[in-house]
Every structure is written in structure tokens, then in C-alpha cells.
Scaffold this active site. Structure first.
Site, PDB file in Angstrom:
ATOM      1  N   HIS A  70       0.848  -1.198   0.000  1.00 25.74           N
ATOM      2  CA  HIS A  70       0.000   0.000   0.000  1.00 25.74           C
ATOM      3  C   HIS A  70       0.886   1.252   0.000  1.00 25.74           C
ATOM      4  CE1 HIS A  70      -2.965   3.023   1.046  1.00 25.74           C
ATOM      5  NE2 HIS A  70      -2.247   3.339   2.106  1.00 25.74           N
ATOM      6  N   ASP A  81       6.457  20.866 -27.211  1.00 28.32           N
ATOM      7  CA  ASP A  81       6.580  19.585 -26.518  1.00 28.32           C
ATOM      8  C   ASP A  81       7.652  19.757 -25.457  1.00 28.32           C
ATOM      9  OD1 ASP A  81       6.654  16.809 -25.761  1.00 28.32           O
ATOM     10  OD2 ASP A  81       5.822  16.337 -27.728  1.00 28.32           O
ATOM     11  N   TRP A 114       7.113  -0.151   3.970  1.00 27.68           N
ATOM     12  CA  TRP A 114       7.537   0.534   2.740  1.00 27.68           C
ATOM     13  C   TRP A 114       8.919   1.131   2.883  1.00 27.68           C
ATOM     14  CZ3 TRP A 114       8.511   5.590   0.900  1.00 27.68           C
ATOM     15  CH2 TRP A 114       8.444   6.611   1.880  1.00 27.68           C
ATOM     16  N   SER A 143      13.087   6.031 -13.895  1.00 21.04           N
ATOM     17  CA  SER A 143      11.987   6.758 -14.531  1.00 21.04           C
ATOM     18  C   SER A 143      11.864   8.172 -13.976  1.00 21.04           C
ATOM     19  CB  SER A 143      10.685   5.985 -14.310  1.00 21.04           C
ATOM     20  OG  SER A 143       9.576   6.798 -14.567  1.00 21.04           O
ATOM     21  N   SER A 144      11.907   8.287 -12.649  1.00 19.32           N
ATOM     22  CA  SER A 144      11.714   9.606 -12.028  1.00 19.32           C
ATOM     23  C   SER A 144      12.852  10.552 -12.364  1.00 19.32           C
ATOM     24  CB  SER A 144      11.616   9.459 -10.508  1.00 19.32           C
ATOM     25  OG  SER A 144      10.542   8.635 -10.175  1.00 19.32           O
ATOM     26  N   HIS A 168      12.620  11.902   3.318  1.00 22.78           N
ATOM     27  CA  HIS A 168      11.917  13.131   3.669  1.00 22.78           C
ATOM     28  C   HIS A 168      11.732  14.073   2.499  1.00 22.78           C
ATOM     29  CE1 HIS A 168       9.510  15.235   6.423  1.00 22.78           C
ATOM     30  NE2 HIS A 168       9.936  16.308   5.804  1.00 22.78           N
ATOM     31  N   GLU A 199      11.342  13.154  -0.330  1.00 19.60           N
ATOM     32  CA  GLU A 199      10.284  12.473  -1.084  1.00 19.60           C
ATOM     33  C   GLU A 199       8.899  12.995  -0.691  1.00 19.60           C
ATOM     34  OE1 GLU A 199      10.231  10.384  -3.593  1.00 19.60           O
ATOM     35  OE2 GLU A 199       8.083   9.952  -3.509  1.00 19.60           O
ATOM     36  N   TYR A 221       8.210  15.956   0.167  1.00 19.07           N
ATOM     37  CA  TYR A 221       8.016  17.240  -0.518  1.00 19.07           C
ATOM     38  C   TYR A 221       7.876  17.043  -2.013  1.00 19.07           C
ATOM     39  CZ  TYR A 221       9.137  18.903   4.082  1.00 19.07           C
ATOM     40  OH  TYR A 221       9.126  19.114   5.437  1.00 19.07           O
ATOM     41  N   SER A 269      -2.113  26.511  -6.290  1.00 18.27           N
ATOM     42  CA  SER A 269      -1.726  27.905  -6.531  1.00 18.27           C
ATOM     43  C   SER A 269      -2.239  28.414  -7.870  1.00 18.27           C
ATOM     44  CB  SER A 269      -0.201  28.053  -6.488  1.00 18.27           C
ATOM     45  OG  SER A 269       0.293  27.635  -5.242  1.00 18.27           O
ATOM     46  N   HIS A 271      14.325  13.336  11.962  1.00 17.71           N
ATOM     47  CA  HIS A 271      13.098  13.386  12.779  1.00 17.71           C
ATOM     48  C   HIS A 271      12.277  12.102  12.585  1.00 17.71           C
ATOM     49  CE1 HIS A 271      10.805  15.759   9.427  1.00 17.71           C
ATOM     50  NE2 HIS A 271      10.549  14.476   9.312  1.00 17.71           N
ATOM     51  N   HIS A 272      12.648  11.300  11.588  1.00 16.00           N
ATOM     52  CA  HIS A 272      12.042   9.973  11.487  1.00 16.00           C
ATOM     53  C   HIS A 272      12.740   8.986  12.422  1.00 16.00           C
ATOM     54  CE1 HIS A 272       9.686  10.982   7.862  1.00 16.00           C
ATOM     55  NE2 HIS A 272      10.692  11.784   7.604  1.00 16.00           N
ATOM     56  N   THR A 331       5.908  26.906   5.044  1.00 11.45           N
ATOM     57  CA  THR A 331       4.620  26.263   4.814  1.00 11.45           C
ATOM     58  C   THR A 331       3.490  27.182   5.250  1.00 11.45           C
ATOM     59  OG1 THR A 331       5.749  24.214   5.364  1.00 11.45           O
ATOM     60  CG2 THR A 331       3.380  24.103   5.122  1.00 11.45           C
ATOM     61  N   LYS A 389       2.945  29.988   2.810  1.00  4.98           N
ATOM     62  CA  LYS A 389       2.159  29.591   1.639  1.00  4.98           C
ATOM     63  C   LYS A 389       0.669  29.626   1.955  1.00  4.98           C
ATOM     64  CE  LYS A 389       5.063  26.604  -1.176  1.00  4.98           C
ATOM     65  NZ  LYS A 389       4.702  26.566  -2.585  1.00  4.98           N
ATOM     66  N   ARG A 424       1.669   1.238  14.941  1.00  8.00           N
ATOM     67  CA  ARG A 424       1.428   1.007  13.519  1.00  8.00           C
ATOM     68  C   ARG A 424       1.748  -0.442  13.177  1.00  8.00           C
ATOM     69  NH1 ARG A 424       5.011   5.258  10.139  1.00  8.00           N
ATOM     70  NH2 ARG A 424       3.676   4.542   8.476  1.00  8.00           N
TER      71      ARG A 424
END
Lengths: 612, 353
Positions: A75, A104, A139, A169-170, A253, A255, A257, A268, A302-303, A328, A331, A450
């Protein structure tokens, strides 16, 4: 006057299956990305629903613990790498060339390659379900559960090779979009006039090319451990499982963002359209996006506040984490100021955009609480974190991307989505979402960890869990409604016309869907909202071409002589070779050779392909 | 003119039906929520909201600071958002609103506001980080807490006591919890006593717990550790120092010899049934080191890492099929036990007080 243009719909998507396989047109590739990522989104959603069913009551036995671990691992992996990132990429593909006035992307074949690598990588990852079991270690693949000793099937290999493939790919897509944005903007489209979505695409691109190499290294070391008997993450051989955590979160982390910034870009651009006001504090919104990205590289431990890295490290990362709240917050204030004084129309895209702000605020605030290590050590690895991350990635990213889907569906397909059913979708999803994830805050506070497949009736967690399951199924129902709405609208939706929302940016200046070449004449831009300027009597800027000459005819011969890149089958072959080689490392070495051969020959074919 | 055309609301025919569906759904959702919220007010033994030590209270206090300040921010910002939407909702005859692009003073203002909040929060947080990192005293009760798939081993190196899944601590005396893992990552977490600390193979971490209240507190593994992660719980029994000393002294003795014939038959089964390969029962066998020490297993309140009770039914159930209640667990019976053997072993184990 709109009525004269709506009846004309360019045959942008006409053609055989072969024309889709060989396409290098960014709009078609966008369609492929949309369809594929939404399919994987559905798959990840079904996995979530099964997780929620198993947890709906204490001591249920619907899903056995190993299957449960596969479900939550896949998941997370699916939603992050196969659904949300590629869904953002679908928007990059659809919008970036249109918004910056290009015909293009910079490297159309590379763009096709990104897509095929993604598709094959996604299938490859999911083959694990039928080839001996899916990955079941979470994950983020913490060592040493990924070690051969604890995972002796190929599940972890599917995961590690799969992520490597998806990383290719990314990274390719990011390079492509960075180059496109920097080099291919229309005359007058300065950085300061780019739509905010393009800004966020650019920043996301840089995030990806800086963050992904870190997990690439981590995965290489992991595969060394598994295939070659090294011990990078195994303490018995002098390695350290904590090294993996550092490598993973230095990637992981940013990731987050990578997943949120494109949605912020969408919002926006949606908010100004439905407020009929320009984005408030444009430069600040752009720079705060960049600031979030930059600080995002300095918050990873922080993880890991529960690892015991010591008070000095915890303090440093607590402060950097809390610092993210500033850009943040800025924004959010600028978005509200964009609405302030506007003429707000609550059409479906706007509802989702406002939903994004409303839910993301909560995700941001719980994020601040998790940034405080003494608080974090209590609720880390509990459902409080599950709630937090879903308020950011669902309440934020998914609401934001759905705002984008409702907003640009007409542009992409030429048809409107039903507004009524869109609102049903929104409210059901809003209610379901808060019912599913709101109670999880309380579950975490009540001490529910979890990734547990069951819990005792004595823990006092049942009611909140049942509520959460009901909410999850409401979300599922809302998605079903969306799917039906999309299918029906594709067949019989109202004609969208070029500009159904009174948009201000360049994509609203052309027919829906846009003609193959996008712009018959390259626009000259002198405003952040050139189409607004044109419509409001700001003089002809060249931005608005309401009636492209080709739109009147279906005959290719009548097309204006605009050179577009030729279709190519090399990208799909290169991708196939790459993924076949990965299969070989799992099933049989012969496929490595075969894959490498196809990969090499196709690359040469690619290079030698004559210009069109 | 064109802009105005686009501004008007279009109502497709589906809207009416959709709204009816919507109303029904939101009503039932509200009812479900209300009903469940009522039902949810139960006992939660593992809550983080009932701290019993200074360290846990510090975390809790900080949580309350973040919670209430967060709630204030939440109300203000969400309120501003909703107010703005309702106040500036498009009305018939709206003309193009003023095209403002920004306001430097405002933007500086709302950059400074969150900065101040964050600085305050950091100022509250940092002292707690350092306070909670306090090293245990030299005379602290030392306990090694060792994570295994899927149970907790507790070794008191100074006392020589070895036990499992039930940690005993004397009240009012600092304890040094020395945290290790035997296999994969686990996490040591007793919310009432303090925040969690991960158990990492190859690494030793230490934290200090100074229990202030007697009682039994729930703990659970909080880091995913494989199949039976959900079923890896433990309790901490905080007791008066003399009770603790008595407990420790008793734990040091060899097993209580079985008196009944049935229990004696059980003891005789330890080697033939394979138990002794993994479990130590001092006074009988001490070769087994893989599974929990069972010398005084009968004195513990639970079995199977606190997921089953120390009752005849549960113990028999466990011996019949250890994988049934706790799938994936590593207790392998060399052969299926007969019902007579199960009865004898149960009698014996329950007597190991």
C-alpha cells in the site's frame, strides 16, 4: 462566441494502439500516465480497504499476519511510487509545455522512456504477489528485516529492483522537465511569469535528482548484502542497520516534498482562477516552495528520534523540522490572501483546492508536534503518525491533485466532468477522509502501534478503529463515483470549449484537447496571466489563439507545416530491456543477458534513428 | 463579456439527484460518527495521556503545549479560510475584483508570526530533550531489555535474575534500562513510564526510568519486527522495594519441584517433548537459551508475550498449537503433543511459581 469553437475537437488522441505505443507527444504520454497512475491508485486503495477491514474489530482473522504485512508494505510503496508521483508526472506532462508556450518537452523520446520504465517497473513490483509473495517489511524496508536471514524469498529483491527501476523513470523525467522549463519557455515567459505549477514542477525536479541517488546507493548496498554477502546493514559483519535508516530518510523526507509540492502548484493555479484574482505574493509562494525543498534535505532524522542518536542531534533536527513550518505557513497565508477580496466560485476544482488547504493545515500542525522529540518518542510508530502522514499526503496531495483533475480534465479531454457528481465525490471524500484518519490521532494517543495486524479487545481501540474503517470505505465509494463520473463524462460530458473556467494561463488559449503541436504560433508573453490580459482587453499579446487553423479539418494535409518529433518504438524497447534484465536477476540469469541485449540494441537504434 | 459568461453557474441535470444522495450520505455519516464517539469512551490501558514519571510527564506537558497552541492556530487559520470563502463568495453582478498582487508588510508579518511560534516551541522543547537524556545514576537498578522475535527478555546483570515479558522495578529507585536486540529492530515502549527507544541489533542504548507509582503498566513493541509484531507485548510491574527484593530473591531460586504426580509427569516430558532444547528451567535443565526462561513462568501473569493469560485453557491451547494464537512464532514442537502430555505439562508449568 464560445459556441463556434466548442464543436471543433482536434483529433489529438486518434490513432491505433501502435500510435500510443510509439507516441512521443507529451499530451498522449500524460494520458498514459493518468490512466496508469489512477489504476495503481485503485490498487493501493483496495490494499488499504483490506487493511482497514482486518482492523475494523479486535482479534479479527480476515487477513493473516504475513499477508497483512504485504498489504501495508505494498500500500505504501504503491501509493508513493506508483500512484502519487506518477500522477504528478501526468500533470507535468500535460501542463508544462502548454503553460510555458512550448510545442513539446525538451526530450520527447526520453519522456516516453520515463513512462514505459514506470509502467514496467510498477508491473514488475506487483508480480511479486504471484511469484512467491510480495515484500512484507514495511515501505521503508528497515534493515535487518530485509536481510536474507529474515526474508529468504525474492520479495525484497522485487522491491529493491523495482524501486531502482522506478528511480530511473523519475530521474529521467525530472531532467527532462528541468531542461524543458529552463530552455523552452516562450519569448517573454520569464521565471517570474511562469505559472506556479511550473515553478513547483521545477523545484520537484531538482528534489528528485538530488534525493533519488541517495536511495539508489542504499538499494545498491542492500542488494550487495543480499546477493554478494556483504554486511553494510548487518552488525554481525561490522555493518549497521541504522545506516540504512539514514540513507532511506535522506531520500525519504525530500520524497514527502516531492509528493506535496506539485499539489501545492496545482492549488496555486486553481485558487486564482476561481477567485478571479492573481496569486497573492507570487514570489514569496515560489521562494517558500524552494525553501521547503532546501530545508527538506536537513530534517531526515526526525524519522529517527527513537533510535537514540543523542540530545544534540535530536535538538538540531527538531529545530530544522520546526523551521519547515515557516515557509509552509507563509504559503497557506498567501493562499488565503489570494481568496481575500476575490469573487469566489465554488466549482468542483475549487472545492478540492480549498479542501487541500483545510486538511493540509491539520497535517502541518501535527507535523510540528512530531518535530518535538519528547512528544515524538511517545507517538512515533503509532497511529498518530499514520494520521499525520495521511493528512499531508491524502488531505494534501490527493485533494490537491483531484483539484487538478477536475480543473484540467476539460483541457485534456475536451469534455467537462459532471459538476454535480463532482461535488458528491468531494463531500463524500471529505467526510470519509476525516472519519478514516481523524480517529487515528486518538488511536495513536491511546497507544496503538502502527503495522499491527490485530489488537486485543482490552485495549479500548475498537470504536475508533471501526469508525476509521467506515471512513475508509466511504473514501472508496467516493472514488467509485469519481470513476463513473469520469467514464460517463468521457462519452457524453458537455463540450468544454477552450476555456471553460475563465482561466488566465496559456493552456486556456487553445482548443481542448490542444492540437498536436499545441501552439500554431509561438506566443509572446508579457504577463503572469496572459490569457486574462488578452480577454480583459489588455491588447493582443499573441498569447491567445482561439481558432487554430488546423481545428477546422481532419485532413493531415491541411495541417500547418509545424515540425513535430516522429513517433518511436525505441523507448518502449529500452524500457523492456531494462526491466527484463531485472527479472533475470530474480528468475534466471539468461534474462539478464537477453535484457541487456535488447537494452543495448535499442539504445543504438535510438541514437541512429533518423530525424523526422 | 466572455469572462462573465464563464462566471455563471451551470447546473447539469445530475446535480439534483447528486445533492439528494449527498444529503442522505452526510446525515448517516454524522449519525455513525456520533454513535461511535459515544462508544469510544472506554478504558485505554496504553494511553500516553497518563504519565507516571517525570520523563513521561515532561513529554506529556510538551504535547499539551503543542496541542493547545496548535489548536489555537488551527482555529484561527481555518476560521480565516472559511470566513474568506463565505464573505467573498461570488454574487450575481460581481465585477472583476481588485487585482492585488501582494503586500510586503503583510507578507513580512506572516513570516514573522510562525517564526515566533516555532522559536517558542523550540525553546520549550530543547530543555526537555536534554532533561530526558539524563544518564542513569551509578546505583541504578540495571536491567538489560533484549528484544527477540517476538518476546522481551529481561536480564538483571547485578542480581542474576533472568525473566521474560514481565519487567519488575522497585518504586522510587532509578533504573537503567539497557536496550538491545537479538535479531531485528524492536522498540521498548511503556507510555506511562516514558517515550520509546528502539532496540537495534548490534547497538546498546541506555535510558533512565524513575518509577514514582506502584502498579502494572502496559508496554508493546512499536517497531515492525515481522509476522507476530502485533503480539509482542509486555508489562512493567512497579512494586515497593521490599516486594521487589523478595521477587528478585525468589526468581534466583531453582524451580519449585513438582509435587503432584501429574506435574511430575510434566517435568519428565521436558526432554522427550523437546522443551529443553530452547527453554531453561533451572534445577532441571539449563541448555536451552533460545526461548524465554521458564524457571518461574507460573509466577508471571501472562504467556506468549502477554497476549494470553497464565490460565489452564490458554496454556493448553498454546501447547496444542503455538502458531494458532500467535501465527509465525518461533516455538516449534518437535512433534504434536498428546492430550495427556498437554495436561501434564500445563499442570507442571502452572506450578512453576
Amino acid at each position: 462566441m464560445a459556441t463556434t469553437t466548442v464543436s471543433v475537437r482536434p483529433n489529438t488522441y486518434a490513432g491505433t494502439a501502435w500510435s500510443w505505443i510509439t507516441t512521443v507527444d507529451h499530451k498522449r504520454i500524460a494520458v498514459l500516465y493518468f490512466v496508469t497512475s489512477l489504476a495503481f491508485f485503485a490498487l493501493g486503495g483496495v490494499e488499504a480497504l483490506m487493511i482497514r477491514l482486518q482492523l475494523s474489530r479486535p482479534e479479527l482473522d480476515l487477513v493473516d499476519p504475513d499477508r497483512f504485512a504485504e498489504l501495508f508494505t505494498m500500500h505504501g510503496t504503491t501509493m508513493v511510487f506508483l500512484a502519487l508521483m506518477p500522477l504528478s508526472a501526468a500533470f507535468f506532462n500535460l501542463l508544462v509545455p502548454l503553460m510555458i508556450g512550448a510545442r513539446d518537452v525538451a526530450f520527447p523520446r526520453l519522456n516516453a522512456l520515463s513512462y514505459w520504465v514506470y509502467l514496467f517497473g510498477g508491473i514488475f513490483l506487483n508480480i511479486s504477489f504471484i511469484a512467491g509473495g510480495a515484500p512484507a517489511m514495511g515501505w521503508f524496508g528497515y534493515a535487518p528485516l530485509t536481510a536474507t536471514e529474515f526474508a529468504d524469498t525474492h520479495a525484497v529483491d522485487f522491491w529493491a529492483f523495482g524501486l531502482q527501476i522506478l528511480g530511473v523513470s523519475s530521474i529521467l523525467a525530472s531532467i527532462n522537465f528541468i531542461v524543458t522549463i529552463i530552455n523552452m519557455r516562450a519569448p517573454g515567459m520569464t521565471f517570474n511569469r511562469m505559472p506556479m505549477f511550473v515553478w513547483m514542477t521545477l523545484i520537484t525536479g531538482f528534489l528528485i535528482i538530488f534525493a533519488f541517488p541517495v536511495i539508489t546507493i542504499g538499494l545498491v548496498l542492500l542488494l550487495f548484502d543480499r546477493y554478494l554477502g556483504t554486511s553494510f546493514f548487518l552488525y554481525q559483519g561490522g555493518g549497521d542497520p541504522i545506516l540504512w535508516q539514514h540513507l532511506f530518510w535522506v531520500f525519504g523526507h525530500p520524497e514527502v516534498y516531492i509528493l506535496i509540492l506539485p499539489a501545492m502548484g496545482v492549488v496555486s493555479d486553481v485558487l486564482p482562477t476561481f477567485s478571479r484574482k492573481p496569486l497573492f505574493g507570487y514570489a514569496v509562494v515560489a521562494y517558500s516552495g524552494a525553501a521547503i525543498a532546501l530545508v527538506g534535505f536537513g530534517v531526515w532524522t526526525h524519522h529517527m528520534f527513537t533510535v537514540g542518536l543523542g540530545p544534540v542531534a535530536d535538538t538540531a533536527f527538531a529545530i530544522s523540522t520546526m523551521a519547515v513550518a515557516v515557509p509552509t505557513g507563509v504559503k497557506i497565508f498567501n493562499w488565503i490572501a489570494t481568496l481575500w477580496g476575490g469573487s469566489i466560485s465554488l466549482r468542483t476544482p475549487m472545492l478540492f483546492a480549498i479542501g487541500f488547504i483545510a486538511m493540509f493545515i491539520l497535517g502541518g500542525l501535527t507535523g510540528v508536534s512530531l518535530g518535538s522529540p519528547p512528544v515524538d518518542t511517545q507517538v512515533q510508530d503509532t497511529y498518530y503518525v499514520v494520521a499525520h502522514l495521511h493528512y499531508v499526503l491524502f488531505g494534501g496531495t490527493i485533494f490537491g491533485l483531484f483539484a487538478g483533475i477536475y480543473f484540467w480534465f476539460p483541457k485534456m479531454t475536451g469534455r467537462m466532468l459532471s459538476e454535480g457528481w463532482g461535488k458528491v465525490h468531494f463531500w463524500l471524500m471529505m467526510i470519509g477522509f476525516n472519519l478514516a484518519f481523524g480517529p487515528q490521532h486518538q488511536l495513536g494517543i491511546d497507544g496503538m502501534p502502527r503495522r499491527i495486524h490485530t489488537y486485543g479487545a482490552d485495549m479500548g481501540w475498537d470504536a475508533w478503529n471501526l469508525m476509521s474503517t467506515v471512513g475508509a470505505w466511504l473514501i472508496g465509494l467516493s472514488m467509485l463515483i469519481f470513476a463513473i463520473n469520469a467514464f460517463r463524462s468521457l462519452r457524453s460530458g458537455r463540450d468544454a470549449g477552450p476555456d471553460p473556467w475563465d482561466g488566465g494561463t496559456l493552456e486556456w488559449s487553445m482548443s481542448s484537447p490542444p492540437p498536436v503541436y499545441n501552439f500554431a504560433e509561438v506566443p509572446v508573453v508579457d504577463d503572469r496571466y496572459p490569457v486574462w490580459k488578452e480577454k480583459r482587453g489588455g491588447g493582443h499579446t499573441g498569447a491567445v489563439v482561439t481558432e487554430p487553423p488546423v481545428a477546422e479539418s481532419d485532413h493531415e494535409d491541411d495541417e500547418p507545416h509545424i515540425h513535430m518529433p516522429n513517433p518511436s518504438y525505441w523507448p518502449i524497447l529500452v524500457a523492456a530491456g531494462m526491466v527484463l534484465a531485472a527479472c533475470g536477476l530474480i528468475f534466471h540469469q539468461i534474462f539478464v543477458l537477453l535484457g541487456a541485449l535488447i537494452f543495448g540494441i535499442s539504445l543504438i537504434g535510438w541514437i541512429e534513428e533518423p530525424p523526422g | 463579456m466572455r469572462a462573465l459568461m464563464h462566471g455563471t453557474h451551470l447546473r447539469p441535470s445530475a446535480t439534483g439527484a447528486a445533492q439528494r444522495v449527498m444529503r442522505r450520505v452526510s446525515l448517516s455519516a454524522a449519525l455513525v460518527t456520533a454513535a461511535l464517539a459515544l462508544a469510544a469512551c472506554g478504558v485505554t490501558p496504553q494511553t500516553v495521556l497518563e504519565p507516571t514519571t517525570e520523563a513521561a510527564r515532561a513529554s506529556h506537558w510538551l504535547f499539551m503545549v503543542v496541542f493547545w497552541s496548535g489548536l489555537a492556530v488551527f482555529i484561527v487559520v481555518e476560521g480565516a479560510l472559511l470566513y474568506t470563502i463565505f464573505r467573498f463568495r461570488r454574487r450575481r453582478g460581481d465585477t472583476l475584483p481588485a487585482q492585488t498582487h501582494g503586500n510586503l508588510k503583510l507578507e513580512i508579518g506572516w513570516t514573522i508570526a510562525p517564526t515566533i511560534l516555532v522559536v517558542l516551541l523550540a525553546a520549550f522543547t530543547v530543555p526537555v530533550i536534554f532533561a530526558n537524556a539524563q544518564e542513569p545514576e551509578d546505583d541504578a537498578v540495571r536491567v538489560e531489555a533484549i528484544g527477540h522475535q517476538w518476546w522481551f527478555e529481561f536480564v538483571y546483570p547485578d542480581l542474576g535474575v533472568v525473566t521474560a515479558n514481565e519487567l519488575h522495578l522497585p518504586v522510587g529507585k532509578p533504573a537503567a534500562i539497557i536496550i538491545k536486540s537479538e535479531d531485528v529492530l524492536h522498540s521498548f515502549w511503556v507510555p506511562a513510564l516514558r517515550g520509546k527507544l528502539d532496540m537495534v541489533p548490534g547497538r546498546t542504548s541506555v535510558f533512565r526510568i524513575l518509577p514514582e507509582q506502584t502498579g502494572t503498566f502496559q508496554g508493546q513493541c512499536a517497531e515492525f519486527c515481522g509476522t507476530a509484531h502485533a503480539l509482542m507485548r509486555f508489562t512493567v510491574v512497579v512494586e515497593e522495594p521490599d516486594e521487589f527484593d523478595a521477587w528478585a530473591a525468589h526468581q534466583l531460586t531453582d524451580r519449585v519441584p513438582p509435587t503432584s504426580e501429574l506435574a511430575q509427569a510434566g517435568e519428565a516430558l521436558l526432554t522427550p517433548a523437546g522443551c529443553a532444547l530452547c527453554h531453561t528451567i533451572r534445577g532441571v535443565t539449563d541448555i536451552g537459551t533460545i526461548g524465554p526462561d521458564l524457571t518461574h513462568v507460573g509466577s508471571r501473569a501472562h504467556i506468549a508475550a502477554n497476549t494470553m493469560g497464565m490460565t489452564r485453557t490458554d496454556l493448553e491451547h498454546w501447547l496444542r498449537d503455538p502458531g494458532d494464537m500467535k501465527p509465525g512464532n518461533l516455538m516449534i514442537l518437535p512433534r504434536e503433543l498428546t492430550e495427556d502430555e498437554i495436561e501434564a505439562l500445563t499442570e507442571y508449568l502452572m506450578g512453576l511459581k
